[in-house]
Design an enzyme around this catalytic site. Structure first.
Site, PDB file in Angstrom:
ATOM      1  N   SER A   1      68.258  46.796  11.613  1.00  0.00           N
ATOM      2  CA  SER A   1      66.890  46.343  11.372  1.00  0.00           C
ATOM      3  C   SER A   1      66.408  45.483  12.530  1.00  0.00           C
ATOM      4  O   SER A   1      67.190  44.777  13.166  1.00  0.00           O
ATOM      5  CB  SER A   1      66.807  45.540  10.075  1.00  0.00           C
ATOM      6  OG  SER A   1      65.472  45.132   9.834  1.00  0.00           O
TER       7      SER A   1
ATOM      8  N   LYS B   1      70.816  47.797   3.532  1.00  0.00           N
ATOM      9  CA  LYS B   1      69.640  48.034   4.377  1.00  0.00           C
ATOM     10  C   LYS B   1      68.462  48.547   3.537  1.00  0.00           C
ATOM     11  O   LYS B   1      67.302  48.175   3.765  1.00  0.00           O
ATOM     12  CB  LYS B   1      69.984  49.050   5.469  1.00  0.00           C
ATOM     13  CG  LYS B   1      68.803  49.481   6.349  1.00  0.00           C
ATOM     14  CD  LYS B   1      68.122  48.308   7.044  1.00  0.00           C
ATOM     15  CE  LYS B   1      67.232  48.723   8.204  1.00  0.00           C
ATOM     16  NZ  LYS B   1      66.228  49.738   7.931  1.00  0.00           N
TER      17      LYS B   1
ATOM     18  N   HIS C   1      67.021  45.624   1.813  1.00  0.00           N
ATOM     19  CA  HIS C   1      66.258  44.892   2.833  1.00  0.00           C
ATOM     20  C   HIS C   1      64.868  45.501   2.976  1.00  0.00           C
ATOM     21  O   HIS C   1      63.861  44.789   2.967  1.00  0.00           O
ATOM     22  CB  HIS C   1      66.995  44.938   4.172  1.00  0.00           C
ATOM     23  CG  HIS C   1      66.154  44.575   5.360  1.00  0.00           C
ATOM     24  ND1 HIS C   1      65.237  45.457   5.921  1.00  0.00           N
ATOM     25  CD2 HIS C   1      66.076  43.437   6.103  1.00  0.00           C
ATOM     26  CE1 HIS C   1      64.626  44.884   6.934  1.00  0.00           C
ATOM     27  NE2 HIS C   1      65.120  43.653   7.074  1.00  0.00           N
ATOM     28  N   ASN C   2      64.802  46.831   3.095  1.00  0.00           N
ATOM     29  CA  ASN C   2      63.509  47.485   3.280  1.00  0.00           C
ATOM     30  C   ASN C   2      62.633  47.364   2.042  1.00  0.00           C
ATOM     31  O   ASN C   2      61.407  47.237   2.152  1.00  0.00           O
ATOM     32  CB  ASN C   2      63.716  48.957   3.635  1.00  0.00           C
ATOM     33  CG  ASN C   2      64.151  49.148   5.071  1.00  0.00           C
ATOM     34  OD1 ASN C   2      64.692  48.236   5.688  1.00  0.00           O
ATOM     35  ND2 ASN C   2      63.927  50.318   5.612  1.00  0.00           N
TER      36      ASN C   2
ATOM     37  N   GLU D   1      61.202  44.037   2.167  1.00  0.00           N
ATOM     38  CA  GLU D   1      60.177  44.094   3.211  1.00  0.00           C
ATOM     39  C   GLU D   1      58.859  44.634   2.631  1.00  0.00           C
ATOM     40  O   GLU D   1      57.782  44.074   2.884  1.00  0.00           O
ATOM     41  CB  GLU D   1      60.675  44.989   4.342  1.00  0.00           C
ATOM     42  CG  GLU D   1      59.707  45.216   5.479  1.00  0.00           C
ATOM     43  CD  GLU D   1      60.260  46.221   6.469  1.00  0.00           C
ATOM     44  OE1 GLU D   1      59.533  47.168   6.824  1.00  0.00           O
ATOM     45  OE2 GLU D   1      61.442  46.068   6.868  1.00  0.00           O
TER      46      GLU D   1
ATOM     47  N   ARG E   1      50.981  50.997  -2.098  1.00  0.00           N
ATOM     48  CA  ARG E   1      50.800  51.896  -0.951  1.00  0.00           C
ATOM     49  C   ARG E   1      50.308  53.264  -1.422  1.00  0.00           C
ATOM     50  O   ARG E   1      49.454  53.885  -0.773  1.00  0.00           O
ATOM     51  CB  ARG E   1      52.108  52.036  -0.169  1.00  0.00           C
ATOM     52  CG  ARG E   1      52.573  50.750   0.487  1.00  0.00           C
ATOM     53  CD  ARG E   1      53.631  51.025   1.545  1.00  0.00           C
ATOM     54  NE  ARG E   1      54.208  49.785   2.045  1.00  0.00           N
ATOM     55  CZ  ARG E   1      54.965  49.712   3.131  1.00  0.00           C
ATOM     56  NH1 ARG E   1      55.233  50.808   3.833  1.00  0.00           N
ATOM     57  NH2 ARG E   1      55.474  48.552   3.529  1.00  0.00           N
TER      58      ARG E   1
END
Length: 482
Positions: free
Chosen positions: A130, A185, A188-189, A192, A288
């Site tokens: 990242s 990961k 983490h995203n 985010e 989104r």
């Protein structure tokens, strides 16, 4: 080529190139390879010129150039492309050689690759990377997992090139077996996604409720970046709001239709599979998706009415409350992410070090923030901590900020300003702190129409069924916990 190189990187897009240059800067001899030979030559004649980097035209040349155990890092598109490269590589390798997937892979693919490569005698590492191109060049956050026997061979390289905390600790450590690195990961995203949506909701509140201009918002985010909200995403938001071209603010020229690459969706899907209420990140993904139906929203805006909006709010009365609301919701975002990692560790038998994960995210990555020091401290103090909200520090901060949090959400709702992530975070908090929820009625409904049974509050673990209509069967359906 002589067998002298320390590691090879396959894939010369921007991330692969920058990782190679980073490794070279730290004294490691790297072999660069791309399936398109012209791209390798362009790299060797461009950014890699006058370095110790070795260019390889074939996989055979790449393998021949490496010292054993060979360490080969794949920086290619996730999915079938990685399997194809692995299939081409394995006939050229020897048992004990190490294949590292540094792409944005689904953790289930990493689980599968770890198993299949182990059966062939090779070591596999799936590593989250990242920080984008700047992080890859100057110090990313690295989250390696897979076959732990590979870690002693990779640790010096990975920890050398990784970002460092203010105290000099590398933002890289071993995560766990199988697909653990890519799972972390993925989380983490997901966080985010949540952080970005929360920031966008604060921006919308400033713009729509308070009536602030871009410069005033830029200054607010800049001020927030000096306190509790100190983070990379707050920092770049201030930069974005102040950036001008041709006499106008660029942010105002950008269409309000957000894209996504899928990792936030993966996080939500996995949360559903494991039964974890990842509500904030889920709402961030859906926000989104809602933004993507731009034409439909424009049409709806001409038909559907919201509340009558009064005068703009006074900034002096609301900016501090908004900052506290943003901080409180951010706590929930990380709380839910850590809940998901704990559930995955139980499901997949991973031994995750939650404090070390916070340190991995402290620098180099997109969600890096001062806030992560407090998470590391919480898990260093109690590695078995069930939930971040139960840590003294986070409990006290939620208690301090929740009045402002509720105030902002109430005002946004009154004005018709959507705050899906911020409000879902509050609903989660209120649900988590409730000793009793209305699920007793829900379970009665399930038993009424489907004979799904229920348990009683008297502590009896047995399951019961009621003949609610007086003419039903005594036969009950099976049941399960989410």
């Amino acid at each position: 080529m002589s067998e002298s190189a320390d590691i090879a990187v396959i894939g010369l897009a921007v991330m692969g190139q920058n990782l190679i240059l980073n490794m070279n800067d730290h004294g490691y001899k790297v072999v660069a390879y791309n399936r398109t030979v012209e791209k390798t030559k362009a790299f060797m004649n461009g950014p890699a010129k006058d370095t110790a980097i070795i260019g390889a035209d074939t996989l055979e040349a790449l393998v021949a150039s490496l010292s054993v155990p060979r360490k080969i890092m794949l920086m290619v598109k996730a999915g079938a492309a990685i399997d194809a490269v692995i299939a081409d590589l394995t006939p050229l390798l020897e048992p004990g050689d190490i294949i590292i997937d540094g792409g944005n892979s689904n953790f289930e693919d990493s689980e599968r690759r770890a198993t299949s490569l182990h059966d062939l005698g090779f070591l596999f590492v799936g590593s989250g990377v990242s920080g984008g191109e700047e992080g890859a060049r100057n110090g990313p956050s690295l989250m390696p997992g897979g076959h732990k026997a590979a870690w002693p061979h990779l640790k010096p390289i990975f920890q050398a090139i990784a970002a460092k905390t203010d105290s000099g600790e590398p933002c890289c450590d071993w995560v766990g077996d199988g697909g653990a690195g890519h799972f972390v990961k993925m989380v983490h995203n997901g966080i985010e996604y949540g952080d970005m949506q929360l920031i966008c909701e604060a921006y919308d509140f400033m713009k729509s409720a308070i009536g602030m201009d871009n410069e005033a918002m830029r200054q607010t985010f800049s001020n927030w970046n000096k306190g509790d909200l100190d983070s990379y995403l707050i920092e770049i938001t201030a930069d974005i709001l102040g950036f001008q071209e041709n006499g106008g603010y660029v942010v105002d020229t950008i269409l309000d239709r957000a894209g996504q690459k899928g990792t936030g969706k993966w996080t939500g899907i996995n949360a559903l599979e494991l039964g974890i209420p990842l509500t904030l990140i889920g709402e961030a993904v859906f926000a989104r998706a809602l933004s993507a139906i731009k034409e439909e929203r424009v049409n709806a805006s001409q038909i559907l009415k919201g509340p009558e909006v009064g005068n703009s709010l006074a900034a002096d009365d609301w900016i501090d409350s908004l900052g506290q609301a943003l901080f409180a919701a951010k706590i929930i975002s990380y709380t839910q992410g850590y809940m998901l990692m704990r559930a995955a560790a139980d499901e997949y038998q991973w031994d995750l070090n939650y404090g070390a994960i916070a340190q991995m995210w402290r620098g180099g990555c997109i969600i890096r923030s001062a806030f992560l020091d407090d998470i590391k401290a919480a898990y260093d103090k109690n590695p078995a901590l069930d939930n971040l909200l139960l840590d003294d520090y986070f409990r006290d901060r939620i208690h301090e900020t929740q009045t402002c949090w509720r105030r902002v959400i109430g005002e946004a709702t009154t004005r018709g300003i959507p705050v899906p992530a911020m409000s879902s975070a509050l609903s989660f908090y209120d649900g988590y702190r409730s000793a009793r929820l209305p699920a007793n009625l829900l379970q009665a409904q399930r038993d009424y129409f489907g004979a799904h049974t229920y348990q009683k509050v008297n502590g009896d673990d047995s399951w019961h069924h009621t003949d609610w209509i007086g003419s039903g069967s005594s036969v009950s359906s099976s049941t399960y916990d989410a």
